[in-house]
Structure formats: structure tokens, C-alpha cells
Design an enzyme around this catalytic site. Structure first.
Site, mmCIF file in Angstrom:
data_model
loop_
_atom_site.group_PDB
_atom_site.id
_atom_site.type_symbol
_atom_site.label_atom_id
_atom_site.label_comp_id
_atom_site.label_asym_id
_atom_site.label_seq_id
_atom_site.Cartn_x
_atom_site.Cartn_y
_atom_site.Cartn_z
ATOM 1 N N SER A 129 0.911 -1.115 -0.065
ATOM 2 C CA SER A 129 -0.189 -0.668 0.031
ATOM 3 C C SER A 129 0.505 1.374 0.446
ATOM 4 O O SER A 129 1.933 1.201 0.322
ATOM 5 C CB SER A 129 -0.845 -0.046 1.897
ATOM 6 O OG SER A 129 -1.205 0.990 1.652
ATOM 7 N N TYR A 140 -2.791 -1.327 10.498
ATOM 8 C CA TYR A 140 -2.529 -1.733 8.964
ATOM 9 C C TYR A 140 -1.438 -0.853 8.528
ATOM 10 O O TYR A 140 -0.592 -1.193 7.552
ATOM 11 C CB TYR A 140 -3.676 -0.600 7.801
ATOM 12 C CG TYR A 140 -4.057 -0.819 7.031
ATOM 13 C CD1 TYR A 140 -4.212 -3.159 6.086
ATOM 14 C CD2 TYR A 140 -3.571 -0.065 5.681
ATOM 15 C CE1 TYR A 140 -4.312 -2.325 5.208
ATOM 16 C CE2 TYR A 140 -3.257 -0.991 4.348
ATOM 17 C CZ TYR A 140 -4.034 -1.099 3.825
ATOM 18 O OH TYR A 140 -4.548 -1.712 2.734
ATOM 19 N N LYS A 144 1.728 -3.121 6.818
ATOM 20 C CA LYS A 144 1.977 -2.476 4.718
ATOM 21 C C LYS A 144 3.321 -2.047 4.485
ATOM 22 O O LYS A 144 4.344 -2.785 4.167
ATOM 23 C CB LYS A 144 0.644 -1.998 4.217
ATOM 24 C CG LYS A 144 -0.221 -1.964 3.843
ATOM 25 C CD LYS A 144 -0.759 -3.648 3.531
ATOM 26 C CE LYS A 144 -1.616 -3.970 2.949
ATOM 27 N NZ LYS A 144 -1.653 -5.226 1.792
#
Ligand SMILES: NC(=O)c1ccc[n+]([C@@H]2O[C@H](COP(=O)([O-])OP(=O)(O)OC[C@H]3O[C@@H](n4cnc5c(N)ncnc54)[C@H](OP(=O)(O)O)[C@@H]3O)[C@@H](O)[C@H]2O)c1
Length: 221
Positions: A129, A140, A144
Site C-alpha cells: 500500500s 494497517y 504494509k
């Protein structure tokens, strides 16, 4: 190294919806002969070239079964991912762990299970991402950023067995993951086209949009 799509066999985790489904469709449109599309709750496919497989990426046993079944695949796309754990201070610690378990360890389980069969010209694609490089999304972002690092190390570890490792980086993309955000979003079909271009050309990275290309500048490695 380039990888011919026509006639190839691929695996896409989370390939029944969202970006994963767009990648499956693009691979098939470009001539892939067979695509294994996984889901935790699979739905039958009407396309005879799609083999639907039940798989849970956090479960090593489930991933090993997938690798056994998909022993003819030479392209593996680690697309499965979840969001959550936004605040590192106040989100539930189990939720934070579970996001990292899926997005990092899930991808690593799949990579380890498939690495032997990707020797000699196979391609591994890991979907990270733009949040590999930008702050503000807690667990998150951690998952990533760690996947970015994993991509770079896996590329080194797998180069001596002749396996391409492609890291994919993207901003908001129109799937259920960000359905409640009213922001400009990439079209999943456009991201999928760039990913399949990357597989075909043997790219090290796919930077899917302008924000991602800007964020990538200055991140070493
Ligand atoms: N959408 C965005 O804005 C955006 C931006 C940057 C990166 N990404 C990344 O793009 C990838 C695809 O996400 P998406 O946007 O398509 O989201 P999505 O629509 O929510 O799809 C997530 C996919 O991951 C699968 N999945 C989730 N947890 C899993 C698990 N434990 N085991 C196996 N499969 C699991 C789901 O499969 P089932 O539910 O069918 O089992 C589903 O196919 C993710 O890695 C995501 O982090 C998305």
C-alpha cells in the site's frame, strides 16, 4: 525477467472480490489458462478457467493445502488483506495483532508454501500500500510497511532461484475495504492492468497512482 501470461496458471488470494477479483479478470483477459481464486467463503464461478478454493491465509495448514492443490501455478498473488487497528494506543491489541497476522504473516505463509514451485521463472506478487510509507493508519500501516520490507528481502532471497518478486503499492481503490470513505479512488481494473503489466515485464515494483509515486520518492531500497 518477463513472465508470459498467455497459457499461465496463477493463484490470487482473496480473488473472489475487490482488487483480487479484478486481478483474476485481467489475468484471464490476457490469456491465463487457469486461475485459482481463494476466499474464506467461496462462491462457485461460472468461468471454467477459475478454480475456486477455500483458504484462510492465517492458517498455515489451509495454505499448505492450497499450495498442494495449486501445484501447477507459476504466478502467485498475495492480495488478501484486512484493515483495522487504526489507533495504536486505543484499538484492541488483539485487533492490531490480527491485522498484522493477516497482512504480513498471511502473505509470508503463502510465500513460503509456494516458493519451491516458483523456482525457475515464477513470479510472486505482494500487494502492499501507499501506507507502507505514510503514517496515520496504525496497525494497517505497520503491516504494509513490514510487507514492503519483506518484499525487498524476499526479492534478494528468491533471486538465486530465479523467482521475480513484485511489490505493489497503491492508494485508495474502489473496493469494499474503503466503501465508506468519500474520497477519490483508483479503479481496481486499472490497478489490476498495471499489476499484470508488471508481471509480464518483470518489474520490481508497481506504483499504481500519482500519490503513491510521490510517496515512494525518498524511501530507500
Ligand atoms: N482498497 C484500497 O483502498 C486499498 C489500498 C491499498 C492497498 N489495498 C490492498 O489491496 C488488497 C485487496 O484489498 P481490497 O481493497 O480488494 O479489499 P476487500 O474488498 O476488503 O477484499 C479483501 C480480500 O482479502 C481476502 N481476505 C481477507 N482476510 C483474509 C484471510 N484471513 N484469509 C484469506 N483471505 C482473506 C478477502 O477474501 P474473502 O472475504 O472472500 O475471504 C477479500 O477477497 C489488500 O491487501 C489491501 O490491503 C487496498
Amino acid at each position: 525477467m518477463s513472465h508470459q501470461i498467455k497459457g499461465s496458471t496463477a493463484v490470487v488470494t482473496g480473488g473472489q472480490r475487490g482488487l483480487g477479483k479484478a486481478i483474476v479478470d485481467e489475468l484471464l483477459a490476457r490469456g491465463a489458462g487457469k486461475v485459482y481464486a481463494t476466499s474464506r467463503s467461496p462462491e462457485p464461478s461460472t468461468d471454467p478457467r477459475v478454480v475456486v478454493v477455500q483458504a484462510e491465509v492465517t492458517d498455515a495448514h489451509s495454505v499448505d493445502k492450497l499450495a498442494e492443490l495449486a501445484g501447477d501455478a507459476t504466478i502467485v498473488v498475495n492480495n488478501a488483506g484486512v484493515t483495522g487497528g487504526k489507533s495504536l494506543l486505543s484499538s484492541d491489541l488483539d485487533e492490531i495483532r490480527s491485522v498484522i497476522e493477516t497482512n504480513l504473516f498471511g502473505a509470508l505463509h503463502v510465500t513460503r508454501a509456494f516458493a519451491p514451485q516458483l523456482a525457475g521463472g515464477g513470479t510472486l506478487v505482494n500487494i502492499a500500500s501507499v501506507l507502507s510509507w505514510l503514517p496515520g493508519f496504525g496497525a494497517y500501516g505497520i503491516s504494509k510497511a513490514a510487507l514492503w520490507s519483506a518484499n525487498n528481502s524476499l526479492r534478494l532471497e528468491l533471486q538465486n532461484q530465479d523467482t521475480d518478486v513484485i511489490g505493489v503499492y497503491l492508494g485508495y481503490t474502489d473496493t469494499s475495504m474503503v466503501a465508506d470513505l468519500d474520497v477519490p479512488k483508483n479503479d481496481p481494473a486499472d490497478v489490476a492492468r498495471q499489476i499484470v503489466d508488471g508481471i509480464e515485464s518483470g518489474a520490481a515494483e508497481v506504483l499504481a497512482d500519482e500519490l503513491t509515486r510521490q510517496a515512494r520518492v525518498g524511501a530507500f531500497a
